[in-house]
Scaffold this motif. Structure first.
Motif, short mmCIF file in Angstrom:
data_model
loop_
_atom_site.label_atom_id
_atom_site.label_comp_id
_atom_site.label_asym_id
_atom_site.label_seq_id
_atom_site.Cartn_x
_atom_site.Cartn_y
_atom_site.Cartn_z
N ARG A 10 3.64 18.75 31.23
CA ARG A 10 3.69 19.77 31.63
C ARG A 10 3.62 20.31 29.56
O ARG A 10 3.45 21.05 29.86
CB ARG A 10 6.04 20.12 31.62
N ILE A 11 3.86 19.94 29.57
CA ILE A 11 3.56 19.88 27.72
C ILE A 11 1.83 19.92 27.63
O ILE A 11 1.65 20.79 26.68
CB ILE A 11 4.45 19.20 26.70
N LEU A 21 -1.16 23.95 19.67
CA LEU A 21 -0.03 23.20 19.46
C LEU A 21 1.40 23.73 19.63
O LEU A 21 2.18 24.41 19.91
CB LEU A 21 0.15 22.02 18.46
N THR A 22 1.41 24.57 17.91
CA THR A 22 2.33 26.14 17.21
C THR A 22 2.88 26.77 19.10
O THR A 22 3.87 26.70 19.11
CB THR A 22 1.99 26.66 16.60
N GLU A 26 6.20 26.72 20.80
CA GLU A 26 7.21 28.13 20.77
C GLU A 26 7.38 29.03 22.44
O GLU A 26 8.92 29.33 22.71
CB GLU A 26 5.97 29.50 20.19
N SER A 27 6.37 28.34 23.00
CA SER A 27 6.61 28.72 24.34
C SER A 27 8.06 27.75 25.47
O SER A 27 8.16 28.71 26.28
CB SER A 27 5.00 28.42 25.58
N LEU A 28 7.04 26.17 24.72
CA LEU A 28 8.49 25.56 25.20
C LEU A 28 9.99 25.45 24.69
O LEU A 28 10.28 25.05 25.12
CB LEU A 28 7.67 24.43 24.73
N GLY A 29 9.66 26.47 23.06
CA GLY A 29 10.97 25.89 22.80
C GLY A 29 11.31 25.27 22.15
O GLY A 29 12.66 24.18 21.47
N ALA A 34 7.16 18.02 17.61
CA ALA A 34 7.51 17.16 18.89
C ALA A 34 6.21 17.51 19.54
O ALA A 34 5.58 16.13 21.11
CB ALA A 34 9.57 18.05 18.95
N VAL A 35 5.60 18.84 20.15
CA VAL A 35 4.72 18.89 20.38
C VAL A 35 3.24 17.75 20.54
O VAL A 35 2.82 17.05 21.38
CB VAL A 35 4.36 20.53 20.47
N SER A 36 2.76 18.13 19.44
CA SER A 36 2.03 16.56 19.12
C SER A 36 2.52 15.31 19.22
O SER A 36 1.26 14.69 19.31
CB SER A 36 1.68 16.75 17.47
#
Length: 298
Positions: A10-11, A21-22, A26-29, A34-36
């Motif tokens: 999902r990410i 990534l930024t 933002e869309s995932l909260g 953390a995304v990286s």
């Protein structure tokens, strides 16, 4: 290799869609770090690099493109399933993303949406007005109102209305320059036309430059690559243009001239994916539009 983690997938999908990534965070909260970390863990699991990283953002690698195509298909199907589950309720409900051109959406559709939402308050409408063609099969939108017949085999379409084009000018323009009495008089007037990159779907959109077979094509004082912009320029009193009749509805500043001269027309279509054919929220929206075009007279 262990099975893919749904959360990581999902990410990854969000990052591939956003190209950043930024923005994905933002869309995932989630934070960028953390995304990286999740993307790094997914690359480690797959033993593959999924993104090329550069100063302007992220670009999918060949392996990333392969995973993205699969993920996009999975999440599109999940969205359809979620919508069908929501649609199983007694009352039409859920989200409906509607796309159409800037001009038609702004001038004709938007003023009528309130009536639809008053009738069906449990349906949440998202309008996307864009002159490019969104991909319905990839769920960029649920339903489209298009100014041309679709060519994709997996889309359902139904004709809504034939739009006619006629010649219009502002009251202020006529007061200043007078109204042309014949098509030949157009040689002496200020013409506003569509820009050079006119959509191929619209046959002879700049017909005013050649109407009446002038010795040489007329020159325009202004070209605009959006018909809503053409209408606004006409309303300002700048010049004369061919416009779809629906754009002038209820506008006292613009009047039709040379009323016996018809421009090229085109058909509009309601278009949606086959899998949404029997959903309640789409069915009531379709029926509402058909009633509106049946009642609309100009």
């Amino acid at each position: 290799m262990s099975a893919l983690d749904w959360d990581k997938l999902r990410i990854f999908h969000a990052v591939a869609e956003a190209g950043s990534l930024t923005h994905a965070g933002e869309s995932l909260g989630l934070s960028q770090s953390a995304v990286s970390r999740q993307i790094g863990a997914l690359e480690t699991q797959l033993n593959a690099t999924l993104f090329h990283r550069h100063a302007r953002g992220l670009i999918l690698t060949e392996q990333g493109e392969l995973l993205y195509r699969t993920a996009r298909d999975i999440f599109a199907r999940l969205a359809v399933t979620e919508a069908m589950i929501a649609d199983a309720k007694d009352k039409p409900s859920g989200e409906l993303c509607v796309t159409t051109t800037v001009a038609f959406g702004t001038v004709w559709l938007a003023p009528r949406i309130k009536e639809f939402m008053d009738l069906y308050p449990d349906i949440r409408i998202e309008m996307v007005v864009d002159d490019r063609e969104l991909d319905l099969s990839m769920r960029e939108a649920d339903v489209a109102i298009r100014m041309w017949k679709p060519t994709q085999a997996d889309l359902v379409y139904r004709k809504l209305i034939t739009v006619h084009n006629h010649i219009y000018a502002a009251v202020d323009y006529i007061a200043r320059y007078g109204a042309p009495q014949t098509i030949e008089d157009m040689d002496r007037h200020h013409l506003i036309v569509y820009g050079e990159e006119a959509p191929a779907h619209f046959n002879n959109i700049n017909w005013l430059l050649h109407a009446g077979e002038p010795a040489v094509p007329r020159e325009a004082i202004l070209s605009v690559n959006n018909v809503y912009g053409v209408m606004q320029a006409v309303a300002s009193g700048l010049g004369i243009a061919s416009l779809p009749d629906y754009m002038i509805e209820g506008n006292p500043r613009i009047v039709r001239i040379l009323p016996n001269l018809d421009g090229p027309g085109f058909d509009t279509y309601l278009v949606y994916p086959e899998e949404l054919r029997n959903t309640k929220r789409l069915a009531v929206f379709r029926d509402f539009l058909l009633r509106k075009v049946a009642d609309w007279q100009f």
